[in-house]
Design an enzyme around this catalytic site. Structure first.
Site, short mmCIF file in Angstrom:
data_model
loop_
_atom_site.label_atom_id
_atom_site.label_comp_id
_atom_site.label_asym_id
_atom_site.label_seq_id
_atom_site.Cartn_x
_atom_site.Cartn_y
_atom_site.Cartn_z
CB SER A 124 -0.86 -0.02 1.26
OG SER A 124 -1.49 1.22 1.44
CE1 TYR A 149 -4.11 -2.83 5.40
CE2 TYR A 149 -3.62 -0.53 4.96
CZ TYR A 149 -3.86 -1.81 4.51
OH TYR A 149 -3.84 -2.08 3.16
CE LYS A 153 -1.64 -4.63 3.40
NZ LYS A 153 -1.88 -5.90 2.72
P1 NAD Z 1 -10.96 -7.31 0.90
O1 NAD Z 1 -11.20 -7.30 2.36
O2 NAD Z 1 -12.11 -7.10 0.00
O3 NAD Z 1 -10.23 -8.67 0.48
C1 NAD Z 1 -9.41 -9.40 1.37
C2 NAD Z 1 -9.89 -10.82 1.38
O4 NAD Z 1 -9.05 -11.59 2.25
C3 NAD Z 1 -11.33 -10.98 1.89
O5 NAD Z 1 -12.09 -11.70 0.95
C4 NAD Z 1 -11.19 -11.74 3.21
O6 NAD Z 1 -12.27 -12.61 3.45
C5 NAD Z 1 -9.88 -12.48 2.98
N1 NAD Z 1 -9.14 -12.80 4.23
C6 NAD Z 1 -8.88 -11.99 5.27
N2 NAD Z 1 -8.17 -12.67 6.20
C7 NAD Z 1 -7.99 -13.94 5.73
C8 NAD Z 1 -7.34 -15.10 6.23
N3 NAD Z 1 -6.72 -15.11 7.41
N4 NAD Z 1 -7.37 -16.22 5.47
C9 NAD Z 1 -8.00 -16.23 4.27
N5 NAD Z 1 -8.63 -15.16 3.75
C10 NAD Z 1 -8.62 -14.02 4.47
O7 NAD Z 1 -9.81 -6.22 0.60
P2 NAD Z 1 -9.30 -5.63 -0.78
O8 NAD Z 1 -9.71 -4.21 -0.85
O9 NAD Z 1 -9.63 -6.56 -1.88
O10 NAD Z 1 -7.75 -5.65 -0.49
C11 NAD Z 1 -6.94 -6.74 -0.85
C12 NAD Z 1 -5.53 -6.48 -0.34
O11 NAD Z 1 -5.05 -5.26 -0.88
C13 NAD Z 1 -5.43 -6.35 1.17
O12 NAD Z 1 -4.24 -6.99 1.59
C14 NAD Z 1 -5.35 -4.87 1.39
O13 NAD Z 1 -4.65 -4.54 2.55
C15 NAD Z 1 -4.58 -4.43 0.15
N6 NAD Z 1 -4.82 -3.03 -0.21
C16 NAD Z 1 -6.11 -2.62 -0.43
C17 NAD Z 1 -6.33 -1.29 -0.78
C18 NAD Z 1 -7.73 -0.77 -1.00
O14 NAD Z 1 -7.91 0.44 -1.05
N7 NAD Z 1 -8.74 -1.62 -1.17
C19 NAD Z 1 -5.25 -0.41 -0.92
C20 NAD Z 1 -3.97 -0.89 -0.69
C21 NAD Z 1 -3.76 -2.21 -0.34
C1 WQD Z 2 -10.11 9.21 0.29
C2 WQD Z 2 -10.41 10.66 0.55
C3 WQD Z 2 -10.91 11.20 2.84
C4 WQD Z 2 -14.64 8.96 3.07
C5 WQD Z 2 -7.33 4.42 2.58
C6 WQD Z 2 -6.25 3.81 3.42
C7 WQD Z 2 -5.08 3.43 2.57
C8 WQD Z 2 -5.54 2.54 1.41
C9 WQD Z 2 -6.69 3.11 0.67
C10 WQD Z 2 -5.22 0.27 2.00
C11 WQD Z 2 -9.77 11.17 1.83
C12 WQD Z 2 -12.09 11.44 1.96
C13 WQD Z 2 -13.45 9.51 2.63
C14 WQD Z 2 -15.75 9.79 3.36
C15 WQD Z 2 -14.42 11.70 2.72
N1 WQD Z 2 -5.96 1.27 1.86
N2 WQD Z 2 -13.34 10.86 2.46
N3 WQD Z 2 -15.59 11.14 3.16
O1 WQD Z 2 -7.80 7.44 3.23
O2 WQD Z 2 -6.79 7.80 0.95
O3 WQD Z 2 -6.80 5.56 1.92
O4 WQD Z 2 -7.73 3.48 1.57
O5 WQD Z 2 -4.03 0.20 1.93
O6 WQD Z 2 -4.16 2.80 3.38
O7 WQD Z 2 -5.85 4.78 4.39
O8 WQD Z 2 -8.91 6.50 1.15
O9 WQD Z 2 -11.23 6.37 0.35
O10 WQD Z 2 -10.81 6.46 2.85
O11 WQD Z 2 -10.42 8.47 1.46
O12 WQD Z 2 -14.32 12.91 2.56
O13 WQD Z 2 -16.81 9.35 3.78
O14 WQD Z 2 -11.81 10.82 0.73
O15 WQD Z 2 -10.76 12.19 3.78
O16 WQD Z 2 -9.37 12.48 1.58
P1 WQD Z 2 -7.54 6.94 1.90
P2 WQD Z 2 -10.43 6.87 1.48
#
Ligand code: NAD
Ligand code: WQD
Length: 336
Positions: A124, A149, A153
């Site tokens: 991330s 979190y 990572k």
């Molecule tokens: P998500 O929660 O939709 O998907 C994660 C999946 O992992 C889920 O289906 C959950 O059931 C499964 N899971 C959790 N713990 C588990 C375990 N112990 N064993 C087996 N399965 C398990 O999340 P996502 O948004 O698809 O994110 C996927 C990955 O990407 C995560 O590692 C998240 O940290 C990373 N990530 C997401 C974002 C984002 O904005 N969505 C941004 C950066 C990084």
């Molecule tokens: C985006 C913008 C909020 C909700 C998070 C995690 C990051 C990554 C992605 C996993 C920000 C604003 C949001 C709302 C708002 N995840 N906002 N009203 O915070 O950039 O990133 O998700 O790795 O680690 O921190 O994403 O979508 O929460 O927010 O105004 O109801 O929208 O303040 O500026 P963020 P977000």
């Protein structure tokens, strides 16, 4: 020969399954369904016509995970499984360290035992911490993270760098995602958060579909052009294709961190206006206090992904909005 996708029933994992199948791969999914949906995998099978072996197991379980490697000829792994809610991680740090580190450690152990050394990990942009200048460049290294979190990572990245140094066959990509949004253009799968969405796009989509009354914009006096925070939003299918590109990159051995973003920042108000203009649906909103821990703005320097993987985001902000709305309007209650 199959790709093992941990967390494949979740948001990014499910979209990546489609990109993998489109690219000709067979996939095996392990997911404990703590935050995913078996229905997503079923719908992908319907859409693609491919059968996807599915194991509802905890990735941290040594016996159950090693059986998956025994049952299938796995050639590479994409590791999405983990916990991802920033706020929850502050309340439950033990869970976040246990799940995020525990799944990864067990996974790399099982991989090494099975002789599988190609791994793509969901990292991330949060690992850059709060002090890095924008745009974020991989060479800055990891900064000081501000929640468990993000720290989990950063710790996993360190673990995987050490693992790669210990055995020369490892090929590990640490993909640092920026802000993935959108859905597959079919509208068959999409983002389906449980409870109140933490993230902007799913919250806005639920307001648009009538599940929530109004959006709260967190902060209107940031030092940005319109006073609201700016982020690098990328289409989840571009992100999914970035994983295929990383899997197919045979040029590097060892461990490499790569940003996946568009390279362009968009403000919260611009997001609202873009959604309204492509959907003709108004988003009622009020500007409220800042959310603790939010940074004013960050976006990716996306040049390393282009140079190393031949990947760049190609879908526009309008497509992100159209595809989000297509999914949300066809599935107002998500997979339920
Ligand atoms: P998500 O929660 O939709 O998907 C994660 C999946 O992992 C889920 O289906 C959950 O059931 C499964 N899971 C959790 N713990 C588990 C375990 N112990 N064993 C087996 N399965 C398990 O999340 P996502 O948004 O698809 O994110 C996927 C990955 O990407 C995560 O590692 C998240 O940290 C990373 N990530 C997401 C974002 C984002 O904005 N969505 C941004 C950066 C990084
Ligand atoms: C985006 C913008 C909020 C909700 C998070 C995690 C990051 C990554 C992605 C996993 C920000 C604003 C949001 C709302 C708002 N995840 N906002 N009203 O915070 O950039 O990133 O998700 O790795 O680690 O921190 O994403 O979508 O929460 O927010 O105004 O109801 O929208 O303040 O500026 P963020 P977000």
């Amino acid at each position: 020969m199959s790709i093992l996708v941990t967390g494949g029933a979740g948001y990014i994992g499910s979209h990546t399954l489609i990109a993998l199948i489109d690219a000709g791969y067979r996939c095996v999914v392990v997911d404990d369904l703590s935050n995913g949906s078996a229905e997503a995998v079923r719908r992908i099978e319907m859409l693609t016509g491919e059968r996807i072996p599915f194991y509802q197991i905890d990735v941290a379980d040594p016996l159950l995970l090693s059986k998956v490697f025994y049952d299938h000829l796995i050639t590479g792994v994409i590791h999405f499984a983990g916990l991802k809610a920033v706020g929850e991680s502050v309340e439950k740090p033990i869970d976040y360290y246990q799940v995020n580190l525990g799944t990864t450690l067990n996974l790399v152990r099982c991989m090494a035992e099975a002789g599988v050394f190609k791994l793509v990990f969901s990292s991330s942009a949060t690992v850059y911490g709060s002090e890095a200048p924008v745009p974020y460049v991989e060479g800055y290294g990891r900064g000081i993270t501000s929640n468990p979190y993000g720290t989990s990572k950063a710790m996993i990245e360190q673990v995987l760098e050490d693992v790669a140094k210990s055995e020369s066959r490892w090929q590990i990509s640490l993909l640092r995602y920026f802000n993935p949004i959108g859905a597959h253009s079919s509208g068959v799968i999409g983002e389906d958060p449980q409870g109140v969405p933490n993230n902007l796009m799913p919250f806005m989509a639920q307001v648009a579909v009538g599940r929530r009354a109004a959006l709260q914009v967190f902060g209107g006096d940031y030092p940005t052009p319109d006073g609201t925070c700016r982020r690098d939003y990328l289409h989840v299918m571009d992100l999914a294709e970035g994983h295929v590109a990383a899997l197919e990159n045979n040029h590097h051995l060892g461990c490499d961190a790569i940003n996946l973003g568009t390279g362009s920042p968009v403000s919260v108000l611009e997001m609202i206006h873009a959604f309204e203009s492509v959907t003709n649906v108004q988003i009622p909103f009020t500007i409220v206090d800042k959310r603790a821990g939010d940074l004013p703005e960050f976006w990716a320097d996306a040049s390393k992904a282009k140079q190393l993987l031949g990947w760049q985001a190609k879908r526009s902000l309008e497509e992100m909005m159209i595809d989000t709305w297509n999914w949300q309007s066809k599935n107002p209650d998500g997979y339920r």
